[in-house]
Design an enzyme around this catalytic site. Structure first.
Site, PDB file in Angstrom:
ATOM      1  N   GLY A   9       0.913  -1.513  -0.422  1.00  0.00           N
ATOM      2  CA  GLY A   9       0.172  -0.180  -0.372  1.00  0.00           C
ATOM      3  C   GLY A   9       1.238   1.117   0.159  1.00  0.00           C
ATOM      4  O   GLY A   9       1.601   1.582   1.220  1.00  0.00           O
ATOM      5  N   ASP A  33       2.213  -1.024  -4.261  1.00  0.00           N
ATOM      6  CA  ASP A  33       0.850  -0.816  -5.105  1.00  0.00           C
ATOM      7  C   ASP A  33       0.352  -1.058  -5.934  1.00  0.00           C
ATOM      8  O   ASP A  33       1.279  -1.866  -7.544  1.00  0.00           O
ATOM      9  CB  ASP A  33       0.893   0.648  -4.746  1.00  0.00           C
ATOM     10  CG  ASP A  33      -0.523   1.255  -4.386  1.00  0.00           C
ATOM     11  OD1 ASP A  33      -0.653   1.890  -3.348  1.00  0.00           O
ATOM     12  OD2 ASP A  33      -1.559   0.977  -5.188  1.00  0.00           O
ATOM     13  N   ASN A  95     -11.887  -3.945   2.401  1.00  0.00           N
ATOM     14  CA  ASN A  95     -10.848  -4.379   2.648  1.00  0.00           C
ATOM     15  C   ASN A  95     -10.724  -5.962   2.437  1.00  0.00           C
ATOM     16  O   ASN A  95      -9.330  -6.076   2.517  1.00  0.00           O
ATOM     17  CB  ASN A  95      -9.958  -3.751   3.560  1.00  0.00           C
ATOM     18  CG  ASN A  95     -10.425  -1.877   3.594  1.00  0.00           C
ATOM     19  OD1 ASN A  95     -10.294  -1.834   2.183  1.00  0.00           O
ATOM     20  ND2 ASN A  95     -10.041  -0.972   4.329  1.00  0.00           N
ATOM     21  N   ASN A 120      -7.919  -1.298   8.372  1.00  0.00           N
ATOM     22  CA  ASN A 120      -9.396  -1.248   9.212  1.00  0.00           C
ATOM     23  C   ASN A 120      -9.831  -1.762   7.787  1.00  0.00           C
ATOM     24  O   ASN A 120     -10.264  -2.292   6.839  1.00  0.00           O
ATOM     25  CB  ASN A 120      -9.761   0.428   9.393  1.00  0.00           C
ATOM     26  CG  ASN A 120      -8.831   1.317  10.809  1.00  0.00           C
ATOM     27  OD1 ASN A 120      -8.651   0.036  11.430  1.00  0.00           O
ATOM     28  ND2 ASN A 120      -8.781   2.454  10.450  1.00  0.00           N
ATOM     29  N   HIS A 175     -10.096  -1.798  17.940  1.00  0.00           N
ATOM     30  CA  HIS A 175      -9.803  -0.337  17.292  1.00  0.00           C
ATOM     31  C   HIS A 175     -11.015   0.401  17.559  1.00  0.00           C
ATOM     32  O   HIS A 175     -11.088  -0.272  15.234  1.00  0.00           O
ATOM     33  CB  HIS A 175      -8.219  -0.335  16.627  1.00  0.00           C
ATOM     34  CG  HIS A 175      -8.354   1.058  15.941  1.00  0.00           C
ATOM     35  ND1 HIS A 175      -7.658   1.813  16.564  1.00  0.00           N
ATOM     36  CD2 HIS A 175      -8.224   1.432  14.777  1.00  0.00           C
ATOM     37  CE1 HIS A 175      -7.428   3.038  15.619  1.00  0.00           C
ATOM     38  NE2 HIS A 175      -8.094   2.280  14.948  1.00  0.00           N
TER      39      HIS A 175
HETATM   40  P1  A3D Z   1      -4.994   5.380   0.968  1.00  0.00           P
HETATM   41  O1  A3D Z   1      -4.115   6.484   0.954  1.00  0.00           O
HETATM   42  O2  A3D Z   1      -5.816   5.420   0.344  1.00  0.00           O
HETATM   43  O3  A3D Z   1      -3.377   4.272   0.496  1.00  0.00           O
HETATM   44  C1  A3D Z   1      -4.286   3.146   0.787  1.00  0.00           C
HETATM   45  C2  A3D Z   1      -3.704   2.509  -0.549  1.00  0.00           C
HETATM   46  O4  A3D Z   1      -3.350   0.650  -0.797  1.00  0.00           O
HETATM   47  C3  A3D Z   1      -3.665   3.326  -2.049  1.00  0.00           C
HETATM   48  O5  A3D Z   1      -2.744   3.940  -2.363  1.00  0.00           O
HETATM   49  C4  A3D Z   1      -4.333   1.991  -3.136  1.00  0.00           C
HETATM   50  O6  A3D Z   1      -4.315   1.792  -4.066  1.00  0.00           O
HETATM   51  C5  A3D Z   1      -3.944   1.112  -1.966  1.00  0.00           C
HETATM   52  N1  A3D Z   1      -3.993  -0.361  -2.705  1.00  0.00           N
HETATM   53  C6  A3D Z   1      -5.236  -1.057  -2.442  1.00  0.00           C
HETATM   54  N2  A3D Z   1      -6.007  -1.907  -3.388  1.00  0.00           N
HETATM   55  C7  A3D Z   1      -4.503  -2.675  -3.496  1.00  0.00           C
HETATM   56  C8  A3D Z   1      -4.049  -3.911  -3.155  1.00  0.00           C
HETATM   57  N3  A3D Z   1      -4.907  -5.007  -3.494  1.00  0.00           N
HETATM   58  N4  A3D Z   1      -2.919  -3.750  -3.004  1.00  0.00           N
HETATM   59  C9  A3D Z   1      -2.235  -2.821  -2.762  1.00  0.00           C
HETATM   60  N5  A3D Z   1      -2.675  -1.731  -2.607  1.00  0.00           N
HETATM   61  C10 A3D Z   1      -3.245  -1.983  -2.914  1.00  0.00           C
HETATM   62  O7  A3D Z   1      -4.690   5.172   2.132  1.00  0.00           O
HETATM   63  P2  A3D Z   1      -4.157   5.216   3.888  1.00  0.00           P
HETATM   64  O8  A3D Z   1      -2.950   5.384   3.238  1.00  0.00           O
HETATM   65  O9  A3D Z   1      -4.833   6.722   5.014  1.00  0.00           O
HETATM   66  O10 A3D Z   1      -4.357   4.028   5.143  1.00  0.00           O
HETATM   67  C11 A3D Z   1      -4.741   2.429   4.357  1.00  0.00           C
HETATM   68  C12 A3D Z   1      -5.328   2.136   5.722  1.00  0.00           C
HETATM   69  O11 A3D Z   1      -4.823   2.100   6.959  1.00  0.00           O
HETATM   70  C13 A3D Z   1      -7.127   2.373   5.425  1.00  0.00           C
HETATM   71  O12 A3D Z   1      -7.561   1.339   5.638  1.00  0.00           O
HETATM   72  C14 A3D Z   1      -7.270   3.025   6.354  1.00  0.00           C
HETATM   73  O13 A3D Z   1      -8.307   2.924   7.342  1.00  0.00           O
HETATM   74  C15 A3D Z   1      -6.430   2.333   7.612  1.00  0.00           C
HETATM   75  N6  A3D Z   1      -5.733   2.812   8.992  1.00  0.00           N
HETATM   76  C16 A3D Z   1      -6.199   2.805  10.691  1.00  0.00           C
HETATM   77  C17 A3D Z   1      -5.723   3.177  11.284  1.00  0.00           C
HETATM   78  C18 A3D Z   1      -5.406   2.608  12.874  1.00  0.00           C
HETATM   79  O14 A3D Z   1      -4.871   2.683  13.041  1.00  0.00           O
HETATM   80  C19 A3D Z   1      -5.269   0.876  12.104  1.00  0.00           C
HETATM   81  C20 A3D Z   1      -5.424   4.843  10.835  1.00  0.00           C
HETATM   82  C21 A3D Z   1      -5.239   5.295   9.926  1.00  0.00           C
HETATM   83  C22 A3D Z   1      -5.915   4.369   8.545  1.00  0.00           C
END
Ligand code: A3D
Length: 308
Positions: A9, A33, A95, A120, A175
């Site tokens: 990601g 990614d 997800n 998440n 969480h």
């Molecule tokens: P974002 O900036 O949208 O990045 C997610 C990336 O995942 C994007 O670049 C997508 O292209 C990529 N992606 C989608 N499908 C795939 C796949 N099959 N294989 C590889 N990459 C893929 O999101 P973000 O970086 O802000 O957040 C990522 C995740 O973390 C989300 O699910 C959030 O909800 C989660 N998150 C969790 C917390 C916790 O405290 C647990 C906190 C903040 C965010």
């Protein structure tokens, strides 16, 4: 030989993870990614900045799993993030299918990695990764409690005008909205905060902690927090790579601990060279235990919706 860190990601959190892993020289970094060019572009930008921070770590981007081959640490953020009005649970369906693909890719290409899941809804996603990959439980952990705890620490430090370094805190459970900030275990240089902050202010801090992720989402409008989540996961990766035996609240597979049978839930644990080396069971009073049990029940309901 340097360690290898694979980040699945390459979005907001993935970008900060890459920067921090490389600039702290935790190892060479591969940003993966599905979007073509995105991880390569981010990696190139960071690699070109490396001389300014004196880092010799190599940073590259990949769109296929061969790129992560042999990684020592894998951190997963693949998937959708929340938008205003959404709960973390609303992300489950989308997800889940992404996490299944990711777990297969990691299982096949980095079979010995220590894996930290961030996507998440966290407790359900880390459970899914474990089930699909078949990795041992010490090598699959979820990042959440450390972030929720660091938010709690920040609010306490701001309230008292003291250094964030002197505040320790522990947020347990799932969480989500049911997380359990343990007030009795929050201290400033060992002094319980109940001796320092009036009850109504502590209650306000607890509520702010529970809603802290949503507070950022409401302000950003286009996504969720990404710097503090990345820094939290980096602490966990570093504890493993440098065998620090740090104690953090993390989503660990509980098999008997806290009376939980086969669920990932936020509990204190020791992270070192072996990954999650052990879960620590803390004493809870009746009120804390009933909040914790309600949180565990919520995780149970979420996990019941998962079909592997
Ligand atoms: P974002 O900036 O949208 O990045 C997610 C990336 O995942 C994007 O670049 C997508 O292209 C990529 N992606 C989608 N499908 C795939 C796949 N099959 N294989 C590889 N990459 C893929 O999101 P973000 O970086 O802000 O957040 C990522 C995740 O973390 C989300 O699910 C959030 O909800 C989660 N998150 C969790 C917390 C916790 O405290 C647990 C906190 C903040 C965010």
């Amino acid at each position: 030989m340097r360690k290898k860190i694979a980040l699945i990601g390459g979005g907001n959190i993935g970008g900060v993870l890459a920067e921090q892993s490389a600039y702290r020289e935790l190892g060479d970094v591969v940003l993966f990614d599905v979007v073509e060019g995105l991880p390569q572009g981010k990696a190139l930008d960071m690699a070109e900045g490396a001389p300014l921070v004196g880092s010799d770590a190599r940073i590259s981007g990949a769109n296929d799993y061969e790129g992560i081959a042999g990684a020592d640490v894998v951190i997963i953020t693949a998937g959708l993030a929340r938008k205003p009005g959404m709960s973390r649970d609303d992300l489950l369906k989308t997800n889940l299918s992404i996490m299944k693909q990711v777990a297969e890719g990691v299982r096949d290409h980095a079979p010995d990695a220590f894996v930290i899941v961030i996507s998440n809804p966290l407790d359900a996603m880390v459970y899914t990764f474990k089930e699909v990959s078949g990795f041992p439980k010490n090598r699959v952990v979820g990042m959440a409690g450390i972030l929720d705890s660091t938010r709690f620490r920040s609010f306490v430090a701001w309230e008292l005008g003291v250094s964030v370094k002197d505040v320790t805190a522990m947020v347990l459970g799932g969480h989500g909205d049911t997380m359990v900030p343990l007030v009795r275990y929050c201290t400033v240089a060992g002094i319980p905060i109940e001796q320092l902050i009036p009850k109504d202010r502590i209650e306000a801090i607890v509520e702010r902690t529970k809603g802290a992720g949503g507070e950022v989402v409401a302000l950003l409008k286009t996504g969720s927090a990404f710097v503090s989540p990345a820094l939290s996961a980096i602490e966990m990766a570093e504890a493993h790579l440098r065998d620090k035996k740090r104690v953090f609240a993390c989503a660990c597979l509980c098999e008997g601990e806290y009376g939980i049978d086969g669920l990932y839930v936020g509990v204190p644990c020791v992270i070192g060279a072996e990954g999650v080396e052990r879960v620590i069971e803390v004493e809870m009073n009746e009120a804390e235990r009933s909040l914790f049990d309600a949180s565990v029940d919520h995780v149970k309901e979420l996990v019941a919706q998962i079909e592997i």
